[in-house]
Design a protein around this motif. Structure first.
Motif, PDB file in Angstrom:
ATOM      1  N   ILE A 138      29.440  72.925  28.072  1.00  0.00           N
ATOM      2  CA  ILE A 138      28.552  72.482  27.004  1.00  0.00           C
ATOM      3  C   ILE A 138      28.349  70.968  27.038  1.00  0.00           C
ATOM      4  O   ILE A 138      27.251  70.478  26.806  1.00  0.00           O
ATOM      5  N   ALA A 139      29.422  70.229  27.327  1.00  0.00           N
ATOM      6  CA  ALA A 139      29.319  68.768  27.285  1.00  0.00           C
ATOM      7  C   ALA A 139      30.261  68.141  28.303  1.00  0.00           C
ATOM      8  O   ALA A 139      31.333  68.677  28.600  1.00  0.00           O
ATOM      9  N   LEU A 140      29.840  67.014  28.839  1.00  0.00           N
ATOM     10  CA  LEU A 140      30.685  66.169  29.675  1.00  0.00           C
ATOM     11  C   LEU A 140      31.077  64.975  28.825  1.00  0.00           C
ATOM     12  O   LEU A 140      30.221  64.188  28.417  1.00  0.00           O
ATOM     13  N   GLU A 141      32.368  64.841  28.554  1.00  0.00           N
ATOM     14  CA  GLU A 141      32.851  63.891  27.551  1.00  0.00           C
ATOM     15  C   GLU A 141      33.815  62.883  28.178  1.00  0.00           C
ATOM     16  O   GLU A 141      34.781  63.270  28.835  1.00  0.00           O
ATOM     17  N   THR A 142      33.532  61.607  27.960  1.00  0.00           N
ATOM     18  CA  THR A 142      34.409  60.530  28.422  1.00  0.00           C
ATOM     19  C   THR A 142      34.924  59.766  27.219  1.00  0.00           C
ATOM     20  O   THR A 142      34.141  59.227  26.449  1.00  0.00           O
ATOM     21  N   THR A 143      36.263  59.746  27.063  1.00  0.00           N
ATOM     22  CA  THR A 143      36.890  59.144  25.881  1.00  0.00           C
ATOM     23  C   THR A 143      37.803  58.006  26.292  1.00  0.00           C
ATOM     24  O   THR A 143      38.520  58.100  27.293  1.00  0.00           O
ATOM     25  N   TYR A 144      37.776  56.931  25.501  1.00  0.00           N
ATOM     26  CA  TYR A 144      38.690  55.807  25.668  1.00  0.00           C
ATOM     27  C   TYR A 144      39.437  55.585  24.353  1.00  0.00           C
ATOM     28  O   TYR A 144      38.848  55.704  23.276  1.00  0.00           O
ATOM     29  N   LEU A 145      40.728  55.280  24.448  1.00  0.00           N
ATOM     30  CA  LEU A 145      41.503  54.876  23.284  1.00  0.00           C
ATOM     31  C   LEU A 145      42.550  53.868  23.718  1.00  0.00           C
ATOM     32  O   LEU A 145      42.918  53.817  24.902  1.00  0.00           O
ATOM     33  N   PRO A 146      43.040  53.012  22.798  1.00  0.00           N
ATOM     34  CA  PRO A 146      44.069  52.039  23.168  1.00  0.00           C
ATOM     35  C   PRO A 146      45.272  52.741  23.801  1.00  0.00           C
ATOM     36  O   PRO A 146      45.755  53.756  23.291  1.00  0.00           O
ATOM     37  N   TYR A 147      45.749  52.208  24.924  1.00  0.00           N
ATOM     38  CA  TYR A 147      46.766  52.884  25.715  1.00  0.00           C
ATOM     39  C   TYR A 147      48.039  53.167  24.929  1.00  0.00           C
ATOM     40  O   TYR A 147      48.658  54.222  25.085  1.00  0.00           O
ATOM     41  N   HIS A 148      48.433  52.245  24.082  1.00  0.00           N
ATOM     42  CA  HIS A 148      49.701  52.390  23.367  1.00  0.00           C
ATOM     43  C   HIS A 148      49.532  53.057  21.992  1.00  0.00           C
ATOM     44  O   HIS A 148      50.481  53.100  21.217  1.00  0.00           O
ATOM     45  N   LEU A 149      48.331  53.587  21.703  1.00  0.00           N
ATOM     46  CA  LEU A 149      48.104  54.224  20.405  1.00  0.00           C
ATOM     47  C   LEU A 149      48.946  55.492  20.252  1.00  0.00           C
ATOM     48  O   LEU A 149      49.483  55.764  19.177  1.00  0.00           O
ATOM     49  N   VAL A 150      49.052  56.266  21.328  1.00  0.00           N
ATOM     50  CA  VAL A 150      49.809  57.522  21.305  1.00  0.00           C
ATOM     51  C   VAL A 150      50.979  57.408  22.281  1.00  0.00           C
ATOM     52  O   VAL A 150      50.776  57.131  23.467  1.00  0.00           O
ATOM     53  N   ILE A 206      27.228  59.038  21.427  1.00  0.00           N
ATOM     54  CA  ILE A 206      28.290  58.038  21.464  1.00  0.00           C
ATOM     55  C   ILE A 206      28.953  57.973  20.098  1.00  0.00           C
ATOM     56  O   ILE A 206      28.304  57.701  19.095  1.00  0.00           O
ATOM     57  N   ASP A 207      30.253  58.255  20.064  1.00  0.00           N
ATOM     58  CA  ASP A 207      31.035  58.241  18.824  1.00  0.00           C
ATOM     59  C   ASP A 207      32.059  57.113  18.881  1.00  0.00           C
ATOM     60  O   ASP A 207      32.841  57.019  19.833  1.00  0.00           O
ATOM     61  N   THR A 208      32.059  56.288  17.858  1.00  0.00           N
ATOM     62  CA  THR A 208      33.074  55.249  17.697  1.00  0.00           C
ATOM     63  C   THR A 208      33.877  55.605  16.457  1.00  0.00           C
ATOM     64  O   THR A 208      33.332  55.698  15.365  1.00  0.00           O
ATOM     65  N   THR A 209      35.176  55.837  16.636  1.00  0.00           N
ATOM     66  CA  THR A 209      36.033  56.324  15.556  1.00  0.00           C
ATOM     67  C   THR A 209      36.926  55.200  15.044  1.00  0.00           C
ATOM     68  O   THR A 209      37.538  54.469  15.833  1.00  0.00           O
ATOM     69  N   TYR A 210      37.018  55.092  13.720  1.00  0.00           N
ATOM     70  CA  TYR A 210      37.778  54.024  13.064  1.00  0.00           C
ATOM     71  C   TYR A 210      38.922  54.618  12.249  1.00  0.00           C
ATOM     72  O   TYR A 210      38.809  55.732  11.729  1.00  0.00           O
ATOM     73  N   ASP A 211      40.017  53.846  12.122  1.00  0.00           N
ATOM     74  CA  ASP A 211      41.065  54.253  11.184  1.00  0.00           C
ATOM     75  C   ASP A 211      40.765  53.668   9.810  1.00  0.00           C
ATOM     76  O   ASP A 211      39.731  53.016   9.611  1.00  0.00           O
ATOM     77  N   ASN A 212      41.657  53.903   8.846  1.00  0.00           N
ATOM     78  CA  ASN A 212      41.373  53.455   7.481  1.00  0.00           C
ATOM     79  C   ASN A 212      41.519  51.956   7.295  1.00  0.00           C
ATOM     80  O   ASN A 212      41.245  51.436   6.208  1.00  0.00           O
ATOM     81  N   GLU A 218      39.049  55.026  18.916  1.00  0.00           N
ATOM     82  CA  GLU A 218      38.516  55.930  19.940  1.00  0.00           C
ATOM     83  C   GLU A 218      37.042  55.622  20.169  1.00  0.00           C
ATOM     84  O   GLU A 218      36.298  55.339  19.235  1.00  0.00           O
ATOM     85  N   TYR A 219      36.638  55.693  21.436  1.00  0.00           N
ATOM     86  CA  TYR A 219      35.233  55.523  21.800  1.00  0.00           C
ATOM     87  C   TYR A 219      34.905  56.624  22.796  1.00  0.00           C
ATOM     88  O   TYR A 219      35.535  56.732  23.852  1.00  0.00           O
ATOM     89  N   THR A 220      33.940  57.481  22.443  1.00  0.00           N
ATOM     90  CA  THR A 220      33.620  58.643  23.271  1.00  0.00           C
ATOM     91  C   THR A 220      32.137  58.695  23.587  1.00  0.00           C
ATOM     92  O   THR A 220      31.289  58.536  22.702  1.00  0.00           O
TER      93      THR A 220
END
Length: 236
Positions: A138-150, A206-212, A218-220
């Motif tokens: 359905i979709a080809l998805e490329t996601t980036y997040l800070p390496y030390h977040l998880v 393009i989704d940019t996800t924010y915390d509170n 996250e950037y996808t």
């Protein structure tokens, strides 16, 4: 005294209302200028000017050689609407799965440093997946997040776990998403992954996800075939 709107503005208003009322849906192609001219008994120059207004408003998008499609402007999602493809597929009765193409640590680089607000040599974790519904790509998805977040992120199998499940397990609370949608054509690599012809119309989401706290976590970038996404939206 009532001032009558120019004909092209009246036509633009009519098409805008059809989009807002759902008569023309996200991803749907607009009839050709010739067909619209015959339907509404308006010359093609007027039709073209009216459509141009809606392109400027980002309600429509033109793909050269393909046509004009219903798009949508930037949207801010609340947490109740978040959950990604896994939740979406489950809600409409499709079996979700993912095929992982790549995972690993990468350097942020100039462009993503601006997105995350971190130095360009900072480390990010990159995940490239094909998101499947009932074993259909359905979709080809490329996601980036800070390496030390998880913690220990490289040990996680993203073919099994969704990112939102990992966030929940690690006490990470996404607060909102900023989304943009653009109509594009699939290149050779993307078309191969999605089992579609080269040049097929698609949506780049393009989704940019924010915390509170307002930090980007996250950037996808997701490429999805417009016809398949329309089918999912209808089922939903």
């Amino acid at each position: 005294m009532t001032i009558k709107k120019p004909l092209y503005v009246q036509f633009g208003d009519k098409i805008r209302a059809m989009i807002q009322n759902g008569d023309l849906k996200y991803g749907q192609s607009i009839p050709s200028e010739r067909e619209l001219s015959e339907t509404y008994s308006i010359d093609r120059k007027t039709i073209r000017k009216g459509l141009a207004l809606l392109v400027e408003e980002e309600l429509l998008v033109r793909i050269p050689g393909k046509g004009t499609y219903v798009s949508k402007p930037k949207i801010a999602y609340s947490m109740e609407e978040m959950g990604g493809y896994t939740q979406l597929f489950q809600e409409i009765g499709m079996r979700p799965s993912s095929r992982v193409i790549f995972t690993g640590q990468v350097s942020c680089g100039y462009r993503l440093s601006k997105v995350f607000g971190i130095p360009k040599d900072a480390a990010l974790y990159k995940i490239v997946r094909i998101r499947m519904g009932d074993d259909e790509p359905i979709a080809l998805e490329t996601t980036y997040l800070p390496y030390h977040l998880v913690e220990d992120i490289e040990k996680i199998d993203f073919g099994i776990y969704s990112l939102y499940e990992i966030y929940a397990e690690n006490g990470i609370s996404p607060s909102r998403i900023r989304e943009t949608v653009e109509a594009v054509e699939l290149g050779a690599i993307e078309a191969k992954h999605l089992n579609l012809p080269v040049g097929e119309p698609a949506f780049l989401i393009i989704d940019t996800t924010y915390d509170n706290q307002g930090a980007v976590i996250e950037y996808t970038q997701g490429l999805t075939n417009s016809k398949r996404m329309m089918m999912i939206k209808v089922l939903q």
